[in-house]
Design a protein around this motif. Structure first.
Motif, mmCIF file in Angstrom:
data_model
loop_
_atom_site.group_PDB
_atom_site.id
_atom_site.type_symbol
_atom_site.label_atom_id
_atom_site.label_comp_id
_atom_site.label_asym_id
_atom_site.label_seq_id
_atom_site.Cartn_x
_atom_site.Cartn_y
_atom_site.Cartn_z
ATOM 1 N N SER A 135 70.522 -12.692 -4.651
ATOM 2 C CA SER A 135 69.404 -13.571 -4.312
ATOM 3 C C SER A 135 69.537 -14.868 -5.079
ATOM 4 O O SER A 135 70.149 -14.905 -6.163
ATOM 5 C CB SER A 135 68.059 -12.906 -4.632
ATOM 6 O OG SER A 135 67.917 -12.717 -6.025
ATOM 7 N N GLU A 167 64.910 -21.318 -1.136
ATOM 8 C CA GLU A 167 65.181 -20.033 -1.777
ATOM 9 C C GLU A 167 65.782 -19.065 -0.778
ATOM 10 O O GLU A 167 65.539 -19.157 0.434
ATOM 11 C CB GLU A 167 63.895 -19.438 -2.362
ATOM 12 C CG GLU A 167 62.857 -19.075 -1.316
ATOM 13 C CD GLU A 167 61.697 -18.292 -1.908
ATOM 14 O OE1 GLU A 167 61.905 -17.584 -2.905
ATOM 15 O OE2 GLU A 167 60.596 -18.379 -1.343
ATOM 16 N N LEU A 168 66.595 -18.145 -1.287
ATOM 17 C CA LEU A 168 67.173 -17.064 -0.504
ATOM 18 C C LEU A 168 66.738 -15.756 -1.143
ATOM 19 O O LEU A 168 67.175 -15.437 -2.253
ATOM 20 C CB LEU A 168 68.703 -17.146 -0.460
ATOM 21 C CG LEU A 168 69.361 -18.237 0.377
ATOM 22 C CD1 LEU A 168 69.230 -19.601 -0.284
ATOM 23 C CD2 LEU A 168 70.839 -17.906 0.601
ATOM 24 N N GLY A 173 68.861 -12.793 4.074
ATOM 25 C CA GLY A 173 67.580 -13.377 4.415
ATOM 26 C C GLY A 173 66.440 -12.564 3.805
ATOM 27 O O GLY A 173 66.657 -11.502 3.218
ATOM 28 N N VAL A 175 65.325 -16.744 4.380
ATOM 29 C CA VAL A 175 65.639 -18.011 3.729
ATOM 30 C C VAL A 175 64.596 -19.031 4.169
ATOM 31 O O VAL A 175 64.205 -19.065 5.332
ATOM 32 C CB VAL A 175 67.045 -18.519 4.129
ATOM 33 C CG1 VAL A 175 67.342 -19.852 3.478
ATOM 34 C CG2 VAL A 175 68.105 -17.491 3.785
#
Length: 264
Positions: A135, A167-168, A173, A175
């Motif tokens: 992440s 952000e991821l 996902g 995202v």
């Protein structure tokens, strides 16, 4: 007892000082081959570092790679960037988790599009680890450049000064984020949200693009998947022009919806 505790304390202090100061005396460039080999195994791409390499453990585990390029082994096109800087979450790293607190990619350049048969030409990695295990809490892309082309129609679109902040939750996902890009001297702010990748490889995408100097906006709410190398789209696209000086998203003069669109 006090002597023992003092010895432990001194050992801990020395370990911290070594972790903090030691990297200053290490020539990380001598580990270039190791960096490249590990990145290639993880991504399935040819990965090269053409510039300097730096790494730190404290106060924040950080890796800085200057001059990176990667691409599929069987393709000549590469993705290049001036700098890649990654800060890892220390607690997660101690647990063996790939939790990136912040990643910064500066000056990326890449080309993507469709070849003459309509197949997607893009260096998609074949990652050698669990996508949910990685992440990125904060991702910054600065001063990027993207060349998009359709070989069948010989159409080409160049996106300059491409920026993104978002952000991821994981590499699978979802995202979300926002940024802007420049086309023919016109800047276009955008917002994007991508859902989790489904079992069939598809994902839902919501994209809004505005024009800063024109009362024009575009919004896409589509599902995208790749079938035998050919991208497929299903959803809607709205093009809207604000009436008068109404705020963005109000007073639309017209809109158009497209469903089940597939590229030729």
């Amino acid at each position: 007892m006090q002597t023992t505790l003092l010895g432990v304390a001194i050992a801990i202090i020395l370990a911290l000082v070594t972790a903090l100061v030691g990297p200053l005396f290490i020539d990380w460039n001598s580990y270039r081959g190791e960096f490249e080999a590990r990145a290639s195994r993880l991504t399935g791409l040819d990965f090269r570092v053409t510039g300097a390499i730096d790494a730190r453990l404290l106060p924040i585990p950080t890796v800085v790679l200057q001059g990176v390029e990667f691409g599929r082994p069987d393709e000549g096109s590469k993705v290049r960037a001036r700098l890649l800087r990654i800060e890892f979450a220390l607690g997660a790293l101690a647990r063996g988790e790939w939790r990136i607190a912040e990643a910064r990619l500066e000056g990326p350049e890449f080309a993507a599009g469709l070849d003459g048969t309509g197949r997607l030409a893009w260096p998609v990695p074949k990652l050698g680890f669990d996508l949910d295990g990685v992440s990125i809490a904060r991702l910054h892309i600065q001063d990027g450049r993207a060349s998009l082309a359709d070989a069948a129609s010989d159409a080409r679109l160049m996106l300059d000064q491409l920026d993104f902040t978002g952000e991821l939750r994981s590499l699978a996902g979802p995202v979300k984020g926002e940024g802007s890009f420049v086309v023919a001297g016109q800047r276009y702010p955008y917002r994007i949200a991508v859902g989790r990748i489904a079992e069939d490889g598809g994902a839902k995408v919501r994209l809004t693009v505005d024009a800063t100097e024109q009362p024009l906006a575009a919004e896409a709410d589509v599902s995208i998947w790749v079938q035998r190398g050919v991208p497929r789209f299903e959803g809607s696209l709205q093009l809207a022009r604000a009436v008068g000086r109404a705020p963005a998203g109000a007073g639309f003069a017209h809109h158009r919806a497209v469903a089940g669109h597939q590229p030729h």
